[in-house]
Motif scaffolding. Structure first.
Motif, PDB file in Angstrom:
ATOM      1  N   VAL A   1      56.495  58.538  71.765  1.00  0.00           N
ATOM      2  CA  VAL A   1      56.227  59.948  71.522  1.00  0.00           C
ATOM      3  C   VAL A   1      55.890  60.089  70.058  1.00  0.00           C
ATOM      4  N   ARG A   2      54.846  60.842  69.745  1.00  0.00           N
ATOM      5  CA  ARG A   2      54.460  60.912  68.349  1.00  0.00           C
ATOM      6  C   ARG A   2      54.110  62.323  67.926  1.00  0.00           C
ATOM      7  N   ALA A   3      54.228  62.567  66.634  1.00  0.00           N
ATOM      8  CA  ALA A   3      53.918  63.853  66.021  1.00  0.00           C
ATOM      9  C   ALA A   3      53.260  63.572  64.681  1.00  0.00           C
ATOM     10  N   PRO A   4      52.437  64.492  64.185  1.00  0.00           N
ATOM     11  CA  PRO A   4      51.792  64.255  62.899  1.00  0.00           C
ATOM     12  C   PRO A   4      52.809  64.119  61.772  1.00  0.00           C
ATOM     13  N   ASP A   5      52.560  63.190  60.875  1.00  0.00           N
ATOM     14  CA  ASP A   5      53.424  63.012  59.707  1.00  0.00           C
ATOM     15  C   ASP A   5      52.952  63.994  58.635  1.00  0.00           C
ATOM     16  N   ASP A   6      53.287  65.273  58.846  1.00  0.00           N
ATOM     17  CA  ASP A   6      52.782  66.346  57.997  1.00  0.00           C
ATOM     18  C   ASP A   6      53.867  66.964  57.118  1.00  0.00           C
ATOM     19  N   GLY A   7      55.011  66.281  57.006  1.00  0.00           N
ATOM     20  CA  GLY A   7      56.086  66.784  56.161  1.00  0.00           C
ATOM     21  C   GLY A   7      57.006  67.777  56.845  1.00  0.00           C
ATOM     22  N   LEU A   8      56.713  68.158  58.082  1.00  0.00           N
ATOM     23  CA  LEU A   8      57.588  69.075  58.808  1.00  0.00           C
ATOM     24  C   LEU A   8      58.790  68.309  59.358  1.00  0.00           C
ATOM     25  N   PRO A   9      59.948  68.986  59.493  1.00  0.00           N
ATOM     26  CA  PRO A   9      61.165  68.298  59.955  1.00  0.00           C
ATOM     27  C   PRO A   9      61.218  68.156  61.483  1.00  0.00           C
ATOM     28  N   TRP A  10      60.412  67.266  62.035  1.00  0.00           N
ATOM     29  CA  TRP A  10      60.389  67.037  63.475  1.00  0.00           C
ATOM     30  C   TRP A  10      61.694  66.410  63.932  1.00  0.00           C
ATOM     31  N   ARG A  11      62.163  66.809  65.124  1.00  0.00           N
ATOM     32  CA  ARG A  11      63.354  66.212  65.727  1.00  0.00           C
ATOM     33  C   ARG A  11      63.060  65.942  67.204  1.00  0.00           C
ATOM     34  N   MET A  12      63.351  64.742  67.638  1.00  0.00           N
ATOM     35  CA  MET A  12      63.146  64.359  69.034  1.00  0.00           C
ATOM     36  C   MET A  12      64.401  64.648  69.829  1.00  0.00           C
ATOM     37  N   GLN A  13      64.253  65.249  71.020  1.00  0.00           N
ATOM     38  CA  GLN A  13      65.386  65.512  71.907  1.00  0.00           C
ATOM     39  C   GLN A  13      65.032  65.088  73.321  1.00  0.00           C
ATOM     40  N   TRP A  14      66.061  64.851  74.137  1.00  0.00           N
ATOM     41  CA  TRP A  14      65.838  64.482  75.530  1.00  0.00           C
ATOM     42  C   TRP A  14      66.880  65.143  76.422  1.00  0.00           C
ATOM     43  N   ALA A  15      66.533  65.285  77.698  1.00  0.00           N
ATOM     44  CA  ALA A  15      67.443  65.826  78.709  1.00  0.00           C
ATOM     45  C   ALA A  15      67.089  65.191  80.046  1.00  0.00           C
ATOM     46  N   VAL A  16      68.019  65.196  80.965  1.00  0.00           N
ATOM     47  CA  VAL A  16      67.782  64.614  82.289  1.00  0.00           C
ATOM     48  C   VAL A  16      67.293  65.678  83.268  1.00  0.00           C
ATOM     49  N   GLU A  17      67.766  66.907  83.137  1.00  0.00           N
ATOM     50  CA  GLU A  17      67.392  67.978  84.065  1.00  0.00           C
ATOM     51  C   GLU A  17      66.463  68.975  83.392  1.00  0.00           C
ATOM     52  N   HIS A  18      65.587  69.567  84.200  1.00  0.00           N
ATOM     53  CA  HIS A  18      64.607  70.521  83.679  1.00  0.00           C
ATOM     54  C   HIS A  18      65.276  71.745  83.052  1.00  0.00           C
ATOM     55  N   ASP A  19      66.331  72.243  83.655  1.00  0.00           N
ATOM     56  CA  ASP A  19      67.009  73.428  83.142  1.00  0.00           C
ATOM     57  C   ASP A  19      68.219  73.070  82.284  1.00  0.00           C
ATOM     58  N   ALA A  20      68.183  71.949  81.647  1.00  0.00           N
ATOM     59  CA  ALA A  20      69.324  71.500  80.851  1.00  0.00           C
ATOM     60  C   ALA A  20      69.604  72.500  79.736  1.00  0.00           C
ATOM     61  N   SER A  21      70.847  72.940  79.644  1.00  0.00           N
ATOM     62  CA  SER A  21      71.214  73.870  78.576  1.00  0.00           C
ATOM     63  C   SER A  21      71.501  73.126  77.278  1.00  0.00           C
ATOM     64  N   ALA A  22      71.827  71.860  77.383  1.00  0.00           N
ATOM     65  CA  ALA A  22      72.135  71.073  76.185  1.00  0.00           C
ATOM     66  C   ALA A  22      71.167  69.902  76.102  1.00  0.00           C
ATOM     67  N   TRP A  23      70.335  69.934  75.117  1.00  0.00           N
ATOM     68  CA  TRP A  23      69.442  68.808  74.866  1.00  0.00           C
ATOM     69  C   TRP A  23      70.157  67.831  73.946  1.00  0.00           C
ATOM     70  N   ASN A  24      69.914  66.554  74.147  1.00  0.00           N
ATOM     71  CA  ASN A  24      70.509  65.502  73.323  1.00  0.00           C
ATOM     72  C   ASN A  24      69.516  65.081  72.254  1.00  0.00           C
ATOM     73  N   SER A  25      69.991  64.936  71.033  1.00  0.00           N
ATOM     74  CA  SER A  25      69.115  64.474  69.961  1.00  0.00           C
ATOM     75  C   SER A  25      68.922  62.968  70.062  1.00  0.00           C
ATOM     76  N   TRP A  26      67.696  62.530  69.807  1.00  0.00           N
ATOM     77  CA  TRP A  26      67.398  61.112  69.763  1.00  0.00           C
ATOM     78  C   TRP A  26      67.655  60.681  68.336  1.00  0.00           C
ATOM     79  N   GLU A  27      68.691  59.861  68.123  1.00  0.00           N
ATOM     80  CA  GLU A  27      69.196  59.582  66.787  1.00  0.00           C
ATOM     81  C   GLU A  27      68.339  58.667  65.918  1.00  0.00           C
ATOM     82  N   PRO A  28      67.689  57.640  66.459  1.00  0.00           N
ATOM     83  CA  PRO A  28      66.946  56.759  65.546  1.00  0.00           C
ATOM     84  C   PRO A  28      65.876  57.512  64.767  1.00  0.00           C
ATOM     85  N   GLU A  29      65.737  57.136  63.501  1.00  0.00           N
ATOM     86  CA  GLU A  29      64.680  57.723  62.672  1.00  0.00           C
ATOM     87  C   GLU A  29      63.322  57.284  63.224  1.00  0.00           C
TER      88      GLU A  29
END
Length: 81
Positions: A25-53
């Motif tokens: 998964v990629r995003a432009p390296d434009d200086g914005l503070p991007w954060r990757m998250q994941w969830a197992v269910e579509h209506d997940a109320s709690a998304w998990n942060s993907w920790e690796p930089e």
């Protein structure tokens, strides 16, 4: 699908790796503070942060996510302080 003007590049893209065991998964390296998250269910109320930089790949930030086991939803968010 979204249609972008010709002078704008997409914010994100997802590419499955050749071995089918991870997704990139990629995003432009434009200086914005991007954060990757994941969830197992579509209506997940709690998304998990993907920790690796993210890796820096040219003009992009990239997160390599394992795709073995259950399907996962992924999203990029901006983390403002």
């Amino acid at each position: 699908p979204w249609v972008l003007p010709a002078d704008q590049r997409p914010l994100t893209s997802m590419l499955l790796s050749a071995d089918g065991k991870s997704a990139l998964v990629r995003a432009p390296d434009d200086g914005l503070p991007w954060r990757m998250q994941w969830a197992v269910e579509h209506d997940a109320s709690a998304w998990n942060s993907w920790e690796p930089e993210p890796e820096v790949l040219g003009e992009w930030l990239a997160w390599r996510l394992p795709v073995e086991g259950d399907s996962k939803l992924v999203r990029l968010t901006l983390e403002w302080e």
